[in-house]
Write a protein that holds these residues in place. Structure first.
Motif, PDB file in Angstrom:
ATOM      1  N   UNK A   1       0.835  -1.202   0.000  1.00 21.00           N
ATOM      2  CA  UNK A   1       0.000   0.000   0.000  1.00 21.00           C
ATOM      3  C   UNK A   1       0.876   1.261   0.000  1.00 21.00           C
ATOM      4  N   UNK A   2       0.474   2.284  -0.753  1.00 18.85           N
ATOM      5  CA  UNK A   2       1.261   3.513  -0.822  1.00 18.85           C
ATOM      6  C   UNK A   2       1.137   4.297   0.476  1.00 18.85           C
ATOM      7  N   UNK A   3       2.285   4.807   0.952  1.00 16.70           N
ATOM      8  CA  UNK A   3       2.280   5.677   2.125  1.00 16.70           C
ATOM      9  C   UNK A   3       2.043   7.105   1.682  1.00 16.70           C
ATOM     10  N   UNK A   4       1.215   7.834   2.415  1.00 21.21           N
ATOM     11  CA  UNK A   4       1.000   9.246   2.099  1.00 21.21           C
ATOM     12  C   UNK A   4       2.086  10.062   2.794  1.00 21.21           C
ATOM     13  N   UNK A   5       2.729  10.929   2.030  1.00 24.22           N
ATOM     14  CA  UNK A   5       3.833  11.712   2.584  1.00 24.22           C
ATOM     15  C   UNK A   5       3.493  13.199   2.552  1.00 24.22           C
ATOM     16  N   UNK A   6       4.175  13.960   3.414  1.00 29.15           N
ATOM     17  CA  UNK A   6       4.080  15.423   3.311  1.00 29.15           C
ATOM     18  C   UNK A   6       5.216  15.890   2.403  1.00 29.15           C
ATOM     19  N   UNK A   7       4.846  16.560   1.321  1.00 31.57           N
ATOM     20  CA  UNK A   7       5.805  16.938   0.270  1.00 31.57           C
ATOM     21  C   UNK A   7       5.795  18.456   0.110  1.00 31.57           C
ATOM     22  N   UNK A   8       6.980  19.072   0.174  1.00 35.48           N
ATOM     23  CA  UNK A   8       7.083  20.518  -0.048  1.00 35.48           C
ATOM     24  C   UNK A   8       7.788  20.772  -1.378  1.00 35.48           C
ATOM     25  N   UNK A   9       7.159  21.561  -2.242  1.00 36.59           N
ATOM     26  CA  UNK A   9       7.739  21.883  -3.552  1.00 36.59           C
ATOM     27  C   UNK A   9       7.999  23.383  -3.600  1.00 36.59           C
ATOM     28  N   UNK A  10       9.283  23.788  -3.610  1.00 34.78           N
ATOM     29  CA  UNK A  10       9.573  25.225  -3.712  1.00 34.78           C
ATOM     30  C   UNK A  10       9.417  25.663  -5.166  1.00 34.78           C
ATOM     31  N   UNK A  11       9.093  26.920  -5.347  1.00 33.07           N
ATOM     32  CA  UNK A  11       8.830  27.409  -6.711  1.00 33.07           C
ATOM     33  C   UNK A  11       7.665  26.662  -7.338  1.00 33.07           C
ATOM     34  N   UNK A  12       6.772  26.201  -6.475  1.00 32.80           N
ATOM     35  CA  UNK A  12       5.686  25.333  -6.930  1.00 32.80           C
ATOM     36  C   UNK A  12       4.644  26.017  -7.792  1.00 32.80           C
ATOM     37  N   UNK A  13       4.741  27.341  -7.916  1.00 37.27           N
ATOM     38  CA  UNK A  13       3.794  28.060  -8.781  1.00 37.27           C
ATOM     39  C   UNK A  13       4.330  28.194 -10.202  1.00 37.27           C
ATOM     40  N   UNK A  14       5.580  27.737 -10.442  1.00 38.20           N
ATOM     41  CA  UNK A  14       6.173  27.866 -11.771  1.00 38.20           C
ATOM     42  C   UNK A  14       5.836  26.680 -12.661  1.00 38.20           C
ATOM     43  N   UNK A  15       6.373  26.709 -13.879  1.00 29.33           N
ATOM     44  CA  UNK A  15       6.016  25.702 -14.881  1.00 29.33           C
ATOM     45  C   UNK A  15       6.324  24.281 -14.448  1.00 29.33           C
ATOM     46  N   UNK A  16       7.561  24.008 -14.053  1.00 29.96           N
ATOM     47  CA  UNK A  16       7.928  22.650 -13.652  1.00 29.96           C
ATOM     48  C   UNK A  16       7.371  22.333 -12.267  1.00 29.96           C
ATOM     49  N   UNK A  17       7.465  23.308 -11.348  1.00 39.29           N
ATOM     50  CA  UNK A  17       7.000  23.082  -9.976  1.00 39.29           C
ATOM     51  C   UNK A  17       5.541  22.655  -9.914  1.00 39.29           C
ATOM     52  N   UNK A  18       4.715  23.283 -10.747  1.00 40.18           N
ATOM     53  CA  UNK A  18       3.286  22.951 -10.773  1.00 40.18           C
ATOM     54  C   UNK A  18       3.096  21.491 -11.215  1.00 40.18           C
ATOM     55  N   UNK A  19       3.850  21.075 -12.226  1.00 41.78           N
ATOM     56  CA  UNK A  19       3.731  19.688 -12.713  1.00 41.78           C
ATOM     57  C   UNK A  19       4.226  18.704 -11.660  1.00 41.78           C
ATOM     58  N   UNK A  20       5.279  19.082 -10.948  1.00 42.84           N
ATOM     59  CA  UNK A  20       5.796  18.222  -9.878  1.00 42.84           C
ATOM     60  C   UNK A  20       4.744  18.096  -8.768  1.00 42.84           C
ATOM     61  N   UNK A  21       4.171  19.229  -8.376  1.00 38.85           N
ATOM     62  CA  UNK A  21       3.134  19.211  -7.324  1.00 38.85           C
ATOM     63  C   UNK A  21       1.950  18.347  -7.764  1.00 38.85           C
ATOM     64  N   UNK A  22       1.563  18.491  -9.030  1.00 37.11           N
ATOM     65  CA  UNK A  22       0.416  17.707  -9.551  1.00 37.11           C
ATOM     66  C   UNK A  22       0.730  16.210  -9.488  1.00 37.11           C
ATOM     67  N   UNK A  23       1.959  15.829  -9.826  1.00 34.61           N
ATOM     68  CA  UNK A  23       2.330  14.404  -9.847  1.00 34.61           C
ATOM     69  C   UNK A  23       2.299  13.805  -8.443  1.00 34.61           C
ATOM     70  N   UNK A  24       2.831  14.539  -7.452  1.00 36.96           N
ATOM     71  CA  UNK A  24       2.805  14.014  -6.079  1.00 36.96           C
ATOM     72  C   UNK A  24       1.368  13.968  -5.551  1.00 36.96           C
ATOM     73  N   UNK A  25       0.580  14.990  -5.866  1.00 34.17           N
ATOM     74  CA  UNK A  25      -0.818  15.014  -5.403  1.00 34.17           C
ATOM     75  C   UNK A  25      -1.595  13.846  -6.009  1.00 34.17           C
ATOM     76  N   UNK A  26      -1.316  13.531  -7.283  1.00 32.24           N
ATOM     77  CA  UNK A  26      -2.018  12.426  -7.946  1.00 32.24           C
ATOM     78  C   UNK A  26      -1.684  11.100  -7.283  1.00 32.24           C
ATOM     79  N   UNK A  27      -0.507  11.012  -6.681  1.00 31.36           N
ATOM     80  CA  UNK A  27      -0.105   9.798  -5.960  1.00 31.36           C
ATOM     81  C   UNK A  27      -0.803   9.692  -4.605  1.00 31.36           C
ATOM     82  N   UNK A  28      -1.386  10.809  -4.153  1.00 25.00           N
ATOM     83  CA  UNK A  28      -2.095  10.812  -2.875  1.00 25.00           C
ATOM     84  C   UNK A  28      -1.347  11.499  -1.756  1.00 25.00           C
ATOM     85  N   UNK A  29      -0.204  12.111  -2.076  1.00 26.47           N
ATOM     86  CA  UNK A  29       0.580  12.791  -1.039  1.00 26.47           C
ATOM     87  C   UNK A  29      -0.080  14.107  -0.623  1.00 26.47           C
ATOM     88  N   UNK A  30       0.269  14.571   0.569  1.00 27.05           N
ATOM     89  CA  UNK A  30      -0.129  15.908   1.017  1.00 27.05           C
ATOM     90  C   UNK A  30       0.924  16.879   0.491  1.00 27.05           C
TER      91      UNK A  30
END
Ligand SMILES: NC(=O)c1ccc[n+]([C@@H]2O[C@H](COP(=O)([O-])OP(=O)(O)OC[C@H]3O[C@@H](n4cnc5c(N)ncnc54)[C@H](O)[C@@H]3O)[C@@H](O)[C@H]2O)c1
Length: 246
Positions: A1-30
């Motif tokens: 079973x996947x563990x839910x993690x707390x993930x911090x993405x700096x620059x998360x409002x930028x082009x790559x950061x947004x995609x990174x945040x979306x990918x972790x969120x899709x996995x179920x992370x906070x």
């Protein structure tokens, strides 16, 4: 079973950061997106259904209080993605102003260092065997005329990745980097539209003949942060369509 993690993405409002945040969120992370651009941080968080925070990675006091606040609200940070960076300031060796190089290094090197240090201290104190992923660039290894200031900062990010990896390994904390070639963010697409001479010239340097999609970069960050990369630390993984081969 996947563990839910707390993930911090700096620059998360930028082009790559947004995609990174979306990918972790899709996995179920906070996921918490932290950016110095308040409006875009909040808009991005709202759009992705994640959490937004205002944070300048060059401001040490703000980092300390910001990380404490995130930890109080969501628990210890298990994954830090050091994505915030300054990539629009360029100039030749003969022309780049010293103040411009200072600004590049301050964000890309000092900011990445401060975020790594303060987050790693909290991981060690909480006994969290976490993971840190830095956004580097293949430019740190392959020069392009006019981009050397930025590229020097990314070579330093690769060194910082190895430094952190070797010292944090005894704590079970892994540190890696993703090193893209040019990535199709809105900024890059606007600066080099499809079919433009500049875009075609650069695509000619890439064996796969295309720029990276933001999702290509996010997938690499997700992999390096996760348990399937449990024995990988200190590496800087090119996501460059083979550009480093040329
Ligand atoms: N786009 C590319 O072609 C490319 C290629 C290789 C590496 N990279 C790296 O990927 C990362 C993200 O790039 P991008 O293309 O998404 O850039 P971007 O400009 O779209 O996003 C960068 C984000 O970082 C934020 N930021 C800048 N300085 C900050 C600071 N001091 N504190 C907090 N936030 C700050 C900005 O507000 C912005 O939202 C950067 O580290 C960049 O060097 C990008």
């Amino acid at each position: 079973m996947k563990r839910t993690r707390t993930v911090l993405v700096t620059g998360g409002a930028g082009g790559i950061g947004r995609a990174v945040a979306r990918a972790f969120a899709a996995r179920g992370d906070t996921v918490v997106v932290a950016d110095r651009d308040a409006q875009r941080a909040m808009d991005t968080a709202h759009g992705l259904g994640v959490h937004g925070r205002i944070l300048d990675i060059t401001d040490e006091e703000a980092i300390a209080s910001g990380l404490d606040a995130v930890q109080d609200e969501f628990g210890p940070i298990e994954v830090l993605v050091n994505n915030a960076g300054l990539l629009t300031v360029h100039g030749t060796l003969l022309e780049l102003a010293g103040g411009d190089l200072d600004a590049i290094l301050r964000t890309n090197v000092l900011g990445t260092f401060l975020m790594t240090q303060h987050t790693a201290r909290r991981m060690v104190a909480s006994g969290v065997a976490g993971s840190i992923v830095n956004l580097s660039s293949i430019g740190g290894r392959q020069p392009t005329p006019g981009m050397g200031g930025y590229e020097s900062s990314k070579a330093a990010v690769d060194a910082l990745t190895r430094w952190a990896a070797i010292e944090l390994a005894p704590h079970g904390i892994r540190v890696n980097a993703v090193a893209p070639g040019p990535v199709l963010t809105e900024t890059v697409s606007a600066g080099m539209p499809e079919g433009s001479p500049q875009r075609r010239a650069w695509e000619g340097r890439i064996p796969m003949q295309r720029f990276a999609r933001v999702e290509d970069v996010a997938a690499a960050a997700l992999f390096l942060a996760g348990d399937t990369a449990a024995h990988i630390t200190g590496t800087s993984l090119p996501v460059d369509g083979g550009q480093l081969l040329t």
